[in-house]
Write a protein that holds these residues in place. Sequence first.
Motif, short mmCIF file in Angstrom:
data_model
loop_
_atom_site.label_atom_id
_atom_site.label_comp_id
_atom_site.label_asym_id
_atom_site.label_seq_id
_atom_site.Cartn_x
_atom_site.Cartn_y
_atom_site.Cartn_z
N VAL A 185 0.81 -1.22 0.00
CA VAL A 185 0.00 0.00 0.00
C VAL A 185 0.84 1.27 0.00
CG1 VAL A 185 -1.95 -1.12 1.14
CG2 VAL A 185 -0.18 -0.03 2.54
N VAL A 186 2.13 1.16 -0.20
CA VAL A 186 3.00 2.35 -0.16
C VAL A 186 2.53 3.38 -1.19
CG1 VAL A 186 5.33 3.22 -0.56
CG2 VAL A 186 4.99 1.10 0.73
N GLY A 187 2.36 4.61 -0.72
CA GLY A 187 1.94 5.70 -1.61
C GLY A 187 0.44 5.81 -1.79
N THR A 188 -0.33 4.87 -1.24
CA THR A 188 -1.78 4.92 -1.36
C THR A 188 -2.39 5.61 -0.15
OG1 THR A 188 -2.31 2.86 -0.20
CG2 THR A 188 -1.66 2.68 -2.52
N ILE A 189 -3.69 5.79 -0.18
CA ILE A 189 -4.38 6.44 0.93
C ILE A 189 -4.25 5.64 2.22
CG2 ILE A 189 -6.65 5.38 0.58
CD1 ILE A 189 -7.85 8.19 1.08
N ASN A 190 -4.01 4.32 2.11
CA ASN A 190 -3.86 3.48 3.30
C ASN A 190 -2.44 3.47 3.86
OD1 ASN A 190 -6.39 2.74 3.95
ND2 ASN A 190 -6.28 0.63 3.24
N ASP A 191 -1.55 4.22 3.23
CA ASP A 191 -0.21 4.41 3.77
C ASP A 191 -0.18 5.73 4.54
OD1 ASP A 191 2.49 3.94 4.25
OD2 ASP A 191 3.14 4.84 2.36
N MET A 192 -1.24 5.98 5.27
CA MET A 192 -1.43 7.28 5.91
C MET A 192 -0.45 7.52 7.06
SD MET A 192 -4.94 6.50 8.04
CE MET A 192 -5.63 5.43 6.78
N ILE A 193 -0.19 8.78 7.33
CA ILE A 193 0.61 9.21 8.48
C ILE A 193 -0.35 9.67 9.56
CG2 ILE A 193 2.23 10.96 9.30
CD1 ILE A 193 3.49 10.94 6.53
N VAL A 194 -0.16 9.16 10.79
CA VAL A 194 -1.10 9.44 11.86
C VAL A 194 -0.34 9.66 13.17
CG1 VAL A 194 -3.12 8.59 13.13
CG2 VAL A 194 -2.79 7.92 10.74
N CYS A 195 -0.67 10.72 13.88
CA CYS A 195 -0.09 10.93 15.21
C CYS A 195 -0.88 10.11 16.23
CB CYS A 195 -0.11 12.41 15.57
SG CYS A 195 -1.73 13.03 16.09
N PRO A 196 -0.37 9.92 17.45
CA PRO A 196 -1.09 9.11 18.44
C PRO A 196 -2.41 9.70 18.92
CG PRO A 196 1.24 9.23 18.98
CD PRO A 196 0.99 10.23 17.90
N GLY A 197 -2.57 11.02 18.79
CA GLY A 197 -3.84 11.64 19.11
C GLY A 197 -4.25 11.52 20.56
N LEU A 198 -5.56 11.63 20.78
CA LEU A 198 -6.13 11.66 22.12
C LEU A 198 -5.93 10.36 22.88
CD1 LEU A 198 -7.68 13.83 23.75
CD2 LEU A 198 -9.80 12.78 22.98
N ASP A 199 -5.63 9.28 22.16
CA ASP A 199 -5.40 7.99 22.83
C ASP A 199 -4.18 8.06 23.74
OD1 ASP A 199 -7.28 5.80 21.40
OD2 ASP A 199 -6.66 7.31 19.96
N PHE A 200 -3.19 8.90 23.39
CA PHE A 200 -1.97 8.97 24.16
C PHE A 200 -1.58 10.40 24.55
CE2 PHE A 200 -1.57 4.94 21.94
CZ PHE A 200 -1.13 4.10 22.95
N CYS A 201 -1.67 11.32 23.62
CA CYS A 201 -1.04 12.63 23.79
C CYS A 201 -1.89 13.56 24.64
CB CYS A 201 -0.78 13.26 22.42
SG CYS A 201 0.05 14.85 22.51
N SER A 202 -1.25 14.20 25.60
CA SER A 202 -1.94 15.14 26.48
C SER A 202 -2.26 16.46 25.79
CB SER A 202 -1.10 15.41 27.73
OG SER A 202 0.17 15.94 27.38
N LEU A 203 -1.66 16.71 24.63
CA LEU A 203 -1.93 17.93 23.89
C LEU A 203 -3.05 17.78 22.88
CD1 LEU A 203 1.75 19.06 23.11
CD2 LEU A 203 0.28 19.82 25.00
N ALA A 204 -3.43 16.55 22.57
CA ALA A 204 -4.38 16.29 21.49
C ALA A 204 -5.79 16.75 21.85
CB ALA A 204 -4.39 14.81 21.15
#
Length: 552
Positions: free
Chosen positions: A405-424
């Motif tokens: 899936v390299v280069g496709t929409i499923n090769d997305m970049i994602v931060c940890p978000g509210l699951d982990f980050c206190s800033l999210a």
Amino acid sequence: MYQYSEQDQRLIEERVEQYRDQTQRYLAGQIPEEEFRILRLQNGLYFQRHAPMLRVAINYGLMSSRQMRMLAKISRDYDKNYVHFTTRQNVQFNWPEMEKVPDILAELATVQMHAIQTSGSCIRSVTSDQFAGVVAGEIEDPRPWSEIIRQWAALHPEFAYLPRKFKIAVTGCEQDRAATQVHDIGVRLTKNDAGEVGFEVLVGGGLGRTPMIGKVIREFLPQQDLLSYLEAILRVYNLLGRRDNKYKARIKILVDSMGAEAFGAKVEAEWEQIRDTELKLTQAEIDRVKADFALPAYAADAASGSSYDEKLNSDQDFAVWIERNTFDHKVPGYRAVTLTLKGLLKAPGDVTDVQLDAIADLADQYNFGEVRSTHEQNLVFANINQADLYPLWQALVELDLARPVVGTINDMIVCPGLDFCSLANAETLSVSRQIQQKFDDLDYLYDLGEIKLKLSGCINACAHHHVGHIGILGVDKNGESYYQITLGGSSASDASLGKVLGKSIPRDDVASTLEKILSVFVEIREEGERFIDTVRRVGNKPFKERVYAAVN
């Protein structure tokens, strides 16, 4: 790869013991919370939503198999049996106990790894191209220059307390995979009219609350002047950067307020004062560092065997993987391979201890004992003999590291978000799973072509959503996660910032909204046109009309 000198090793070992003492004194109540915060951040330790998080430097993304095994060991002994690779080529442990972090740092030091300057208002670890040294058309391998910058920046006393964090990226190729235009300093190898190799220097790029594209302040800088010029930039920023407002403290704000020409003039004036000092690089020093990045012992007959072509013709799944997850190499008979860290049931960038150990073994067997991390939260084996590609692929399939899936929409970049980050402000991991499940048809993904999707859980933009072909920003609305969508961003050579599509949408509607956007693309694209090309040609209007039609 670069091997630490005795001085390098002593430096990180002494830093471990300094931090051990600081931690003990903090736990004993002898160091106040606010003072310890500065100390822990300069050693890569954050306090997150559920537990501390330790960020470990992977300078310009390069690791040895021995270092991979150490990451696996630490994840077992001190964490929850996995690690997380970030968009800055670093690695994070999400569950260490604060009291045991000095022990983790001591173990990392045994394999020439550390967490120095992975946080705090200092020069962060240097990033570069994951295909450095192996890609055709490269002006020069940028890794030696990245290492020279690392050595200069490490614990630099003058820049330990900058107005704000500071990031440098280096690339040696016209195709920019290091996102140099959205870093505080971007360094690009280039040639002048005389054919001499030097650097183009950009300043003032960055994302977050106020995204900006960097500006060129020097079109050609001689190699020997690299460090003195970088030092001049940092001195001007350190002197003039704002310290009264952290949201206006980044160098991008200073460059924007002064103007690139005026800022560049300040740098040139400072540079003239220091360019002929001990900062001037000698050819002997350049050659010393370059020697650690010599090419491996490639097989002279790698391109002569027939087994590779036979497997390509007889196994369609293998052929698809070759097309999607491998990259042209400058040496005939070799390819670079991307190991995809984008499984359906795990967060993008996460790797288990079992996988880490197995990757280390495969690196020793097939890739000269080397592994690289990427800005896309994947890993790379950069030097695979084509005769080894089929057994390597089989092993990666078993490890769930070969999704094509390299280069496709499923090769997305994602931060940890509210699951982990206190800033999210919003969840990201549940949304990424929603998207993965919605777009799991490979034929459809391949028909859509290249799409860079980037999803951040807050305005700090750790997933670089501003420069995604499709960017998604999580926002909080009365305690619920909503998502703002931007279209048309890029961090490549044609860098651009995405434009907001419209009002934010609820979490459960993200994947279906993307489906509407992509349906418009399929309808109006021209022959051979990528998604970003279509957006740039027609703008956001047709996509906006489709997405918000039912609402209006």
